[in-house]
Motif scaffolding. Structure first.
Motif, PDB file in Angstrom:
ATOM      1  N   PRO A 146      27.366  46.629  36.122  1.00 54.71           N
ATOM      2  CA  PRO A 146      28.072  45.697  37.017  1.00 54.71           C
ATOM      3  C   PRO A 146      28.113  46.293  38.428  1.00 54.71           C
ATOM      4  CG  PRO A 146      29.649  46.976  35.757  1.00 54.71           C
ATOM      5  CD  PRO A 146      28.274  47.376  35.247  1.00 54.71           C
ATOM      6  N   GLY A 147      28.301  45.479  39.419  1.00 53.25           N
ATOM      7  CA  GLY A 147      28.439  45.996  40.777  1.00 53.25           C
ATOM      8  C   GLY A 147      29.791  46.662  40.974  1.00 53.25           C
ATOM      9  N   LEU A 148      29.862  47.603  41.920  1.00 56.57           N
ATOM     10  CA  LEU A 148      31.142  48.247  42.218  1.00 56.57           C
ATOM     11  C   LEU A 148      32.045  47.291  42.999  1.00 56.57           C
ATOM     12  CD1 LEU A 148      30.005  51.860  43.186  1.00 56.57           C
ATOM     13  CD2 LEU A 148      30.909  51.037  41.003  1.00 56.57           C
ATOM     14  N   PRO A 149      33.349  47.399  42.785  1.00 55.80           N
ATOM     15  CA  PRO A 149      34.267  46.462  43.452  1.00 55.80           C
ATOM     16  C   PRO A 149      34.406  46.734  44.961  1.00 55.80           C
ATOM     17  CG  PRO A 149      35.499  48.116  42.221  1.00 55.80           C
ATOM     18  CD  PRO A 149      34.053  48.331  41.893  1.00 55.80           C
ATOM     19  N   MET A 150      34.983  45.792  45.640  1.00 58.64           N
ATOM     20  CA  MET A 150      35.189  45.870  47.090  1.00 58.64           C
ATOM     21  C   MET A 150      36.297  46.860  47.429  1.00 58.64           C
ATOM     22  SD  MET A 150      37.439  42.444  47.715  1.00 58.64           S
ATOM     23  CE  MET A 150      39.063  42.252  46.989  1.00 58.64           C
ATOM     24  N   GLU A 151      36.389  47.190  48.716  1.00 54.92           N
ATOM     25  CA  GLU A 151      37.524  47.946  49.261  1.00 54.92           C
ATOM     26  C   GLU A 151      38.396  46.980  50.048  1.00 54.92           C
ATOM     27  OE1 GLU A 151      36.593  51.240  51.753  1.00 54.92           O
ATOM     28  OE2 GLU A 151      35.626  52.395  50.170  1.00 54.92           O
TER      29      GLU A 151
END
Length: 342
Positions: A146-151
């Motif tokens: 999965p993609g890494l989450p936002m900041e």
């Protein structure tokens, strides 16, 4: 602090983009029943970027923009196709902008050059597609990252005016009048305290088409370092000035005492400000006759620890001499290495 279109303090919520998912696609086509993994990577989430813009003088364009969000990365797809990166969100700010974390009040960075870019919130990294995980023992992996989450964060933007010369003085000392006479700036002028509620910038024209920038800062009162009066709202603007020009009216009860009070407020706010070049201009000196001016000069020569001169903005006395002295101070550091290298 705001007045009119001048805004020097803004709070924002910023969020970068999520990284796109990697694809777990398995290659299929006519005559190829089991083609193996060909899932592409996810795209990077968009960054939130702060960029310096020399054409901006205020944060007014951000006044009604409370949220800044970057785009999300696209998901990967078949044939090892990588998803598109999310769109970056660009926040343009004037030079001299300080960015703080609102929660901790920690300074994250400062923008001082045109075109300078800093990433405020990093976009999430895209996930890897399943073809990355193919091996001799696992020829058809059916999973992907999965993609890494936002900041996301709350930040505060503070503008510290960039000027060569900063005017320092008590309210109604004649700073706005001097700026209006010596530059083409048109600050508000009236005979009461705190006429100036925002910094005013003006360009001083010197000989041979040379120029330097002068800033009129709202007047200091005792206790300003503790936030009294306009407090920190204006003291931070003096931090970036190369020279501090103390303006004290000729009719002050004690010129040396006024200078000491002003200097003490600056020291209590930030001791590093005492390292700057300082000059005292005694304003409204057209009220003095030659004899009284000579007496004051003799007294100040003994008590005042910095250079001083007499000026009158209204009568336009001593202004050329003032510009000469300021220009020499501004260029002293530049000339020093040349003379020392001889």
């Amino acid at each position: 602090m705001t007045e009119g279109n001048f805004v020097d303090y803004i709070k924002l919520y910023v969020a970068s983009g999520n990284g796109g998912k990697g694809s777990a696609h398995l290659h299929r086509e006519k005559y190829v029943a089991k083609g193996g993994p060909d899932g592409g990577d996810g795209g990077r989430g968009g960054h939130v970027i702060v960029r310096g813009n020399k054409n901006l003088w205020t944060l007014f364009h951000l006044k009604f923009k409370k949220h800044v969000r970057a785009g999300h990365g696209e998901h990967g797809s078949k044939s090892r196709s990588t998803g598109a990166d999310g769109e970056d969100a660009i926040i343009e700010v004037p030079l001299g902008t300080v960015v703080r974390d609102t929660e901790t009040n920690k300074v994250l960075f400062e923008i001082t050059e045109d075109g300078e870019e800093k990433i405020l919130a990093k976009g999430g990294k895209g996930g890897l597609g399943n073809w990355h995980f193919k091996s001799s023992t696992n020829q058809t992996p059916r999973y992907a990252q999965p993609g890494l989450p936002m900041e996301e964060k709350d930040v505060t933007l503070e503008l510290k005016v960039l000027a060569d010369v900063g005017l320092v003085g008590f309210p109604n000392a004649g700073k706005s009048t001097l700026l209006s006479v010596i530059t083409s700036a048109k600050p508000k002028i009236a005979d009461y305290e705190f006429t100036t509620l925002k910094p005013n910038l003006g360009i001083v024209e010197y000989r041979d088409f040379k120029t330097f920038v002068m800033a009129d800062i709202p007047g200091i009162i005792e206790g300003a370092a503790e936030g009294k009066g306009l407090g920190h709202y204006f003291l931070r603007h003096i931090e970036r000035n190369s020279i501090l020009l103390f303006l004290i009216p000729a009719d002050a009860k004690d010129i040396k005492e006024q200078y000491d009070i002003l200097l003490d407020e600056l020291r209590r706010y930030n001791p590093e400000m005492l390292d700057k070049d300082r000059l005292v201009a005694i304003s409204k000196s057209d009220m003095l006759d030659a004899e009284l001016k000579a007496e004051m000069k003799a007294e100040l020569d003994k008590t005042l620890p910095v250079p001083f001169l007499f000026i009158s903005s209204v009568a336009q006395q001593g202004l050329t001499e003032l510009k000469d002295v300021l220009w020499k101070l501004l260029n002293a550091n530049e000339n020093a290495p040349k003379s020392s290298s001889k």
